[in-house]
Write a protein that holds these residues in place. Structure first.
Motif, PDB file in Angstrom:
ATOM      1  N   THR A 318      43.263  38.605  41.325  1.00 61.35           N
ATOM      2  CA  THR A 318      42.516  39.641  40.591  1.00 61.35           C
ATOM      3  C   THR A 318      41.272  40.114  41.354  1.00 61.35           C
ATOM      4  N   ASP A 319      40.597  39.199  42.053  1.00 59.79           N
ATOM      5  CA  ASP A 319      39.289  39.487  42.669  1.00 59.79           C
ATOM      6  C   ASP A 319      38.266  40.025  41.677  1.00 59.79           C
ATOM      7  N   VAL A 320      38.284  39.541  40.450  1.00 62.17           N
ATOM      8  CA  VAL A 320      37.153  39.824  39.552  1.00 62.17           C
ATOM      9  C   VAL A 320      35.877  39.388  40.257  1.00 62.17           C
ATOM     10  N   GLY A 321      34.740  40.173  40.235  1.00 64.38           N
ATOM     11  CA  GLY A 321      34.494  41.412  39.616  1.00 64.38           C
ATOM     12  C   GLY A 321      34.703  42.674  40.420  1.00 64.38           C
ATOM     13  N   GLY A 322      35.149  42.620  41.703  1.00 64.70           N
ATOM     14  CA  GLY A 322      35.624  43.851  42.332  1.00 64.70           C
ATOM     15  C   GLY A 322      36.895  44.264  41.619  1.00 64.70           C
ATOM     16  N   GLY A 323      37.695  43.271  41.284  1.00 61.81           N
ATOM     17  CA  GLY A 323      38.884  43.497  40.454  1.00 61.81           C
ATOM     18  C   GLY A 323      38.451  43.835  39.039  1.00 61.81           C
ATOM     19  N   THR A 324      39.294  44.573  38.347  1.00 62.15           N
ATOM     20  CA  THR A 324      38.864  45.115  37.052  1.00 62.15           C
ATOM     21  C   THR A 324      39.458  44.387  35.852  1.00 62.15           C
ATOM     22  N   SER A 325      40.264  43.368  36.083  1.00 60.87           N
ATOM     23  CA  SER A 325      40.880  42.682  34.949  1.00 60.87           C
ATOM     24  C   SER A 325      41.159  41.222  35.303  1.00 60.87           C
ATOM     25  N   PHE A 326      41.013  40.360  34.307  1.00 60.11           N
ATOM     26  CA  PHE A 326      41.412  38.957  34.476  1.00 60.11           C
ATOM     27  C   PHE A 326      42.925  38.785  34.350  1.00 60.11           C
ATOM     28  N   SER A 327      43.612  39.832  33.923  1.00 61.14           N
ATOM     29  CA  SER A 327      45.045  39.694  33.621  1.00 61.14           C
ATOM     30  C   SER A 327      45.894  39.783  34.882  1.00 61.14           C
ATOM     31  N   MET A 328      46.701  38.778  35.128  1.00 59.00           N
ATOM     32  CA  MET A 328      47.637  38.847  36.255  1.00 59.00           C
ATOM     33  C   MET A 328      48.741  39.872  35.959  1.00 59.00           C
ATOM     34  N   LEU A 329      49.035  40.117  34.684  1.00 60.54           N
ATOM     35  CA  LEU A 329      50.014  41.160  34.356  1.00 60.54           C
ATOM     36  C   LEU A 329      49.483  42.525  34.800  1.00 60.54           C
TER      37      LEU A 329
END
Ligand code: GUN
Ligand code: ZN
Length: 450
Positions: A318-329
């Motif tokens: 996910t790369d939270v917080g550059g990524g926007t969601s904790f969801s792997m889906l």
């Protein structure tokens, strides 16, 4: 401990699917069950064959799917409250938002609060194991592993090391970074389900002296993982290579300090040359595909086929917080689009393989997590393909498992996770209402006057 028999539609992988029709890559039991005892999978198979087990409590999850818990191979726990920070590419985003946010982790109360919420958010999304960067502060690592231990989660993480190109309050020194990392490895690595990751943030924020001591840490602790960032953004690459003029390219900076290897996870890897990908392949290093982050930060498109062609290992995260969601889906939904736009096709089976056994293999943990084989840790995710009205309506027209998995990935999120088990214990119930009395996170100014 009592026996638990989870009944539902069981899906677990034994290998990477070679095509959408490759049924040899997985086991699927339409009326299936997973027998769990003492936190381990005893057996996964047909319900009829397992239903005669004496003294097993049956939990009926029908019509839901039963899968291994998802695994996230790259994210940042101190960035939990910085997701969705507007309008900047990597270096500006780090300086404007992230290096401000991470300073809050000098407060152990703040770190404890966010660590608990971070673990709960992973679980809410069906992720039972993850590899995360903590902040530069030692206490942030204590908060992280304590929160994981409380939930009995298999988690990997480490103190970020950074001694330049960051605010004073976030810089360690080569010696303190080394000493703190040694102390944290001694305290946490191998305690319960915890694993340590030696974490020089990236070449830009570490001096050659810190990279040299990172090399020492890696050779003194070959049992630990190594995580860093590589080739995410064009300005980043120019800056990193200017700081290490004798390196052939960005990858060669890490190679030069002995940081590549089969336990090394390299976030992003978007702009690598064939030479660099071959260097990853030769050392068994893992390139981590972070689709939501790569899109959100305007970084670029990960070219998965090229890694496969050159024999390099990959994982997804996910790369939270550059990524926007904790969801792997949701992450795999974006992965599908990133590959699609490059003419590459990611089948639904390949997606679910990547989130489970594929990521477990990238971590060398496939004997413990990522599938439901006998003896695996009972980290299990229960998925509801009809969790939202629009999904329920769409599912009325689905006729195959592949179609259902794709709908779940494309339309699903945390609401599609009906339950999650960590070492055989149900965790999702009780998470759905974060406590109102939890402390509001405080600004830097408030923390400084506290
Ligand atoms: N490169 C160095 N640090 C970071 C980070 O925190 N997030 C991302 N996406 N890239 C990085
Ligand atoms: Zn990252």
């Amino acid at each position: 401990m009592s026996k638990l028999l989870l009944r539902g539609r069981v899906l677990t992988f034994v290998d990477e699917p070679k095509s959408i029709d490759d049924q040899s890559a997985y086991s699927y039991f339409e009326d299936g069950a997973v027998l769990v005892e003492n936190g381990k999978v005893v057996e996964a198979g047909e319900y009829a064959a397992l239903s005669g087990i004496p003294q097993a409590e049956v939990v009926d999850h029908r019509p839901h799917l039963i899968l291994p818990g998802f695994i996230d191979t790259h994210l940042h726990f101190p960035q939990t409250q910085a997701i969705a920070s507007y309008g900047a590419q990597l270096m500006e985003w780090l300086n404007t938002y992230i290096f401000v946010e991470e300073q809050k982790f000098s407060s152990s109360a703040h770190a404890d609060f966010i660590a608990g919420r971070f673990m709960d958010e992973l679980l809410r999304n069906g992720t039972t194991s993850a590899v995360a960067y903590c902040a530069v502060h030692r206490t942030s690592v204590d908060a992280y592993f304590a929160a994981a231990e409380k939930r009995n989660m298999l988690m990997i993480g480490g103190k970020v090391m950074m001694d330049r190109n960051a605010p004073d309050a976030l810089r360690d020194t080569p010696q303190s970074g080394y000493d703190d990392t040694k102390a944290l490895i001694a305290k946490w690595h191998g305690r319960g389900r915890a694993h340590y990751a030696i974490s020089p943030r990236f070449a830009i924020t570490s001096t050659p002296e810190q990279m040299e001591l990172s090399r020492a840490l890696v050779s003194e602790h070959p049992e630990c993982y190594v995580q860093t960032h590589l080739s995410e953004n064009k300005d980043e690459i120019a800056f990193a290579t200017s700081l290490y003029p004798s390196a052939k390219d960005y990858t060669d900076i890490y190679a030069g300090y002995g940081l590549l290897g089969s336990r090394t996870l390299l976030g992003h890897c978007i702009f690598l040359s064939d030479r660099e990908i071959s260097a990853l392949a030769e050392t068994g290093s893992v390139a981590v595909f972070c689709p939501t982050s790569n899109l959100f930060l305007g970084s670029g498109l990960f070219d998965r086929d090229r890694f496969n062609r050159l024999g390099a290992r990959t994982a997804v995260a996910t790369d939270v917080g550059g990524g926007t969601s904790f969801s792997m889906l949701e992450t795999m939904s974006e992965a599908y689009k990133v590959l699609h736009v490059q003419g590459q096709r990611l089948s639904p089976f390949a997606s679910y393989y990547m989130m489970t056994l594929g990521n477990a293999r990238a971590l060398g943990l496939e004997d413990r997590i990522g599938s439901l084989h006998a003896g695996a840790d009972a980290d299990i995710t229960i998925l509801d393909s009809r969790a939202k009205p629009a999904m329920e309506l769409r599912m009325r027209t689905a006729t195959t498992l592949a179609e259902e998995l794709f709908i779940l990935q494309t339309m699903g999120d945390d609401r599609s996770v009906a339950e999650v088990y960590v070492a055989g214990k149900p965790m999702k119930r009780g998470l759905d209402r974060p406590q109102a009395e939890s402390p509001r996170s405080r600004s830097i100014a408030e923390l400084q006057t506290a």
